[in-house]
Design a protein around this motif. Sequence first.
Motif, PDB file in Angstrom:
ATOM      1  N   UNK A 339       0.833  -1.198   0.000  1.00  0.00           N
ATOM      2  CA  UNK A 339       0.000   0.000   0.000  1.00  0.00           C
ATOM      3  C   UNK A 339       0.872   1.253   0.000  1.00  0.00           C
ATOM      4  N   UNK A 340       0.304   2.345  -0.469  1.00  0.00           N
ATOM      5  CA  UNK A 340       1.072   3.574  -0.601  1.00  0.00           C
ATOM      6  C   UNK A 340       2.021   3.473  -1.783  1.00  0.00           C
ATOM      7  N   UNK A 341       2.818   4.520  -1.991  1.00  0.00           N
ATOM      8  CA  UNK A 341       3.858   4.468  -3.021  1.00  0.00           C
ATOM      9  C   UNK A 341       5.093   3.879  -2.363  1.00  0.00           C
ATOM     10  N   UNK A 342       5.349   2.623  -2.654  1.00  0.00           N
ATOM     11  CA  UNK A 342       6.411   1.909  -1.927  1.00  0.00           C
ATOM     12  C   UNK A 342       7.378   1.247  -2.902  1.00  0.00           C
ATOM     13  N   UNK A 343       8.347   2.009  -3.397  1.00  0.00           N
ATOM     14  CA  UNK A 343       9.286   1.420  -4.358  1.00  0.00           C
ATOM     15  C   UNK A 343      10.092   0.296  -3.711  1.00  0.00           C
ATOM     16  N   UNK A 344      10.204  -0.801  -4.428  1.00  0.00           N
ATOM     17  CA  UNK A 344      10.939  -1.957  -3.919  1.00  0.00           C
ATOM     18  C   UNK A 344      11.487  -2.723  -5.110  1.00  0.00           C
ATOM     19  N   UNK A 345      12.194  -3.787  -4.836  1.00  0.00           N
ATOM     20  CA  UNK A 345      12.850  -4.540  -5.904  1.00  0.00           C
ATOM     21  C   UNK A 345      12.197  -5.916  -6.025  1.00  0.00           C
ATOM     22  N   UNK A 346      12.005  -6.373  -7.255  1.00  0.00           N
ATOM     23  CA  UNK A 346      11.523  -7.736  -7.507  1.00  0.00           C
ATOM     24  C   UNK A 346      12.481  -8.395  -8.496  1.00  0.00           C
ATOM     25  N   UNK A 347      13.038  -9.529  -8.104  1.00  0.00           N
ATOM     26  CA  UNK A 347      13.909 -10.271  -9.014  1.00  0.00           C
ATOM     27  C   UNK A 347      13.406 -11.706  -9.116  1.00  0.00           C
ATOM     28  N   UNK A 348      13.825 -12.402 -10.163  1.00  0.00           N
ATOM     29  CA  UNK A 348      13.397 -13.788 -10.347  1.00  0.00           C
ATOM     30  C   UNK A 348      14.512 -14.598 -10.990  1.00  0.00           C
ATOM     31  N   UNK A 349      14.842 -15.751 -10.398  1.00  0.00           N
ATOM     32  CA  UNK A 349      15.822 -16.632 -11.035  1.00  0.00           C
ATOM     33  C   UNK A 349      15.230 -17.276 -12.291  1.00  0.00           C
ATOM     34  N   UNK A 350      16.107 -17.710 -13.186  1.00  0.00           N
ATOM     35  CA  UNK A 350      15.664 -18.239 -14.477  1.00  0.00           C
ATOM     36  C   UNK A 350      15.723 -19.757 -14.552  1.00  0.00           C
ATOM     37  N   UNK A 351      16.433 -20.384 -13.624  1.00  0.00           N
ATOM     38  CA  UNK A 351      16.603 -21.841 -13.672  1.00  0.00           C
ATOM     39  C   UNK A 351      17.166 -22.302 -12.335  1.00  0.00           C
TER      40      UNK A 351
END
Lengths: 586, 279
Positions: A339-351
Amino acid sequence: MTQFTSEAGTVSVAITGSGGAGAITAGTLLLEAAGKAGWYGLMTRTVGPQIRGGEAAALVRLARSPVAGHGDVFNILIALDWRNVERFVAEIPLGPNSLALADDDAGDVPGKIAASGALNLTAPFAKLADDIRGARPNIIALGTVAALVGLPIEAMVETVAATLIEKGVSLADCTQAIRAGFDIGVQLMASQGAAASFRVPEAAGAGALPDRWVITGNQAAGYGALKGGIRFAALYPITPATDLLEWVAPRFAAIGGVLCQAEDEIAAVQMAIGASYGGVPSLTTTSGPGLALKLESIGLAVAAEVPLVIFNVMRGGPSTGIPTKSEQTDLNIALYGLHGDAPHVVVAPLSVDDCVITTQWAVHLAEELQTAVFVLSDQLMAQAKAVISAPKEVDFGTKRLVPVEPKAGVYKRYALTGSGVSPMAIPGMPGGQYTADGLEHNERGTPSSQANDHHSQLDKRNDKLNNFDYGDIWADIEGDADAEIGIITWGSTSAPVREALARASASGIKTRLVAMRLLAPARPAQLAAALKGVKKLLVVEQSHSGQFIGYLRAQYDLPVTPESLRHPGPLAIRPSEVCEVLSRWS
Amino acid sequence: MDGCTPKLEAKHYKSDLTPIWCPGCGHFGIQAAVNRAFAELQLDPAKVVVVSGIGCSSRIPAYTTCYGFHGLHGRALPLAIGLKLARPDLTVLVAGGDGDGFSIGGNHFLHACRRNVDLTYVVMDNEVYGMTKGQPSPTTAPDWDSDLQPGGTGISAFRPLGVALQSGANFIARGFSGDLGGLTKLIVQGIKHPGFSFIHALSPCVTFRPEEKEWKTQTHASGEALTSDFQEASRRIAADDGLTTGPLYAADRKAYAPPVAPMRDTKTDLSHILAEFRI
Ligand SMILES: Cc1ncc(C[n+]2csc(CCOP(=O)(O)OP(=O)(O)O)c2C)c(N)n1
Ligand code: SF4
Ligand SMILES: [Mg+2]
């Protein structure tokens, strides 16, 4: 129209059986024997709803070079029995060139298997096992598979013996059991010819084998977390994430780390925030339903600027959904759930192997940027076991920015700096005392509802993510620089997409792949550069609603309107599905 | 402290911020008792962390000169537990309201008692949600009339001491914000006692529960010595009218500590782990 059908160089084997038949054990031993023989491989499992036992299938793919995903069809299906196989037959596609080999006593071939056009034969697995002390039908079948795929019998005997000798079975009996199965395979090949031969050709120009590991995705992620510096972890148990920390727990004891099983997911993430505030890099693991519970707390980590890694293994949703099977559908909640303006990081492995570096990188980003970093793994890679080449060692030089001799009354925890990152005092540092706060605050940390404080802190938290140089690791960009066909994908779906593009390339079709590791913050300029010259664009994902393509269209400047290739779990995207689109396009 | 360091007084633990509290609010008394307790123990403010949730009461961390964490409503305890497990060298004091600790954070309260990590938890109980302007809390009497629940909730009040005892708290006491000396003593005892110490601190909300000003005359010291006998503590709790103050119970359960402390130097050699995977 171009057709791509080749799955050259690999063999796919499914082993099914009801509870206690040992299908999963057989699959694991097959993978390990292949590893011992110098091969590569991948094993995933599909299980029924039972807690323990119940029907299960091991899905194994073997090759002489690294394997990241499953192919289009299974070459060999070993049915120790047919009971309840219809529950996951959709996950084991067979074709007219497949061989379905059931035990003599397995009974009628289920309709769907018969309809696949596969060659249906039977073999006396159970009968042979009866005559050899300590042998079981699954072990006999392993001998047969070794013969059919061309795996040296010695590697199979050695692997099986390592397990069975512990259980009191003699080496001679192990050898006899594998040999008995192997002979069935040899006879089948003699009688059926090409229809029963699935030998994997030797890799061209094979030199010395590189350093190889046998590892699951969750283990790889656990190892990456330790390498990144995680020394505190908290969780509330949930499938398919729990085994990550079950692997970490004894290693923590050895290297100095603390694991806490919390009373619920909210407590778990709060514990991680508390430990990180205390200066110890911290992580919490979960899956969809637990992630939903953690969101308010993740917003706190963003606002109070406490480094935090949230490792989420995606499973079928919504609600309790399909706990044991994969889907790429926690993307929206990870991107937009705060909620709110909450900049964060999202990463994802590929294998599976990529889980090491991506998790290590996630810790680096959390520590460096003093924010919340989501890692979105998925059940398919998390619980897959693979023989991989050792991932390359990377040192990101991870370091949390701390103040040097802070002075009471002068030190400002949330100081506005050029980078947006401000030195974070750690309890115990004299003069650095401050109160971390989820209430909007001024530079010192004092709660403030004034517009100027809110705006400048919002800018700060956004700038620190936007100004950061994420480097080349943000995506794997592969293929032809002058290709007019572009494909964007993420997570474990990258493997079938890569395979499809390799087949296309063999047919002279040029493509460019962008497999995204960094999902947020969005890097539109980088993606635009990676897609330069692309005139046709395909987005591939395992989701019913198209969460990924929706995000790309909202946040990125795509060169053309993309086409979507998607479907929900539990079925993985198959290479042929991608090939179909490409052949339509060429 | 060695002879050269000047002795710290209560005022040295008081920050320059002016509390947002209403004049006469009981929370002032609790703040004063906490500062006095820190001074009595001569704790280094840089090695103390005050952790709280959300509510009028939960504003307390920034009013000290210690490290603080003003987190989420109801979630102070798990945050404090993570911190203490990661940093056993720090003194961690948790403070907050009755809504914060017994309603939204109720499950964490049970498990914090059970877990018995070395923390001191001061609940500043005014039997109301002060910050959100006067709704009933779990400790509010069933017939207390409010805008949200006209005529009362009809739900019997939560009895924190009994819950703490049953759940395994290692030290249990009740104080009153108007009894500075008594409350200070209890907080000192709580901090010194290993494991989870729970201090139920009655703290009038003069704005939404003005009748609580009467607690000054209604509270009464138990007069009985601290007991380590579970049965005896249960008997006293059963007889309690909710306004009995003083130390109640101290058990000798060992504080929970993880088998190893976390390394803050994370440059550990991991090659032995890598060897497990190698074929
Ligand atoms: C998740 C969430 N729900 C609701 C609120 C609103 N809220 C703020 S303080 C509070 C109650 C505070 O009461 P108490 O803990 O007794 O503290 P007091 O103000 O009485 O000292 C509530 C409901 C919130 N901040 N967060
Ligand atoms: S509303 Fe009540 S609890 Fe809140 S500051 Fe005022 S008197 Fe204190
Ligand atoms: Mg209250």
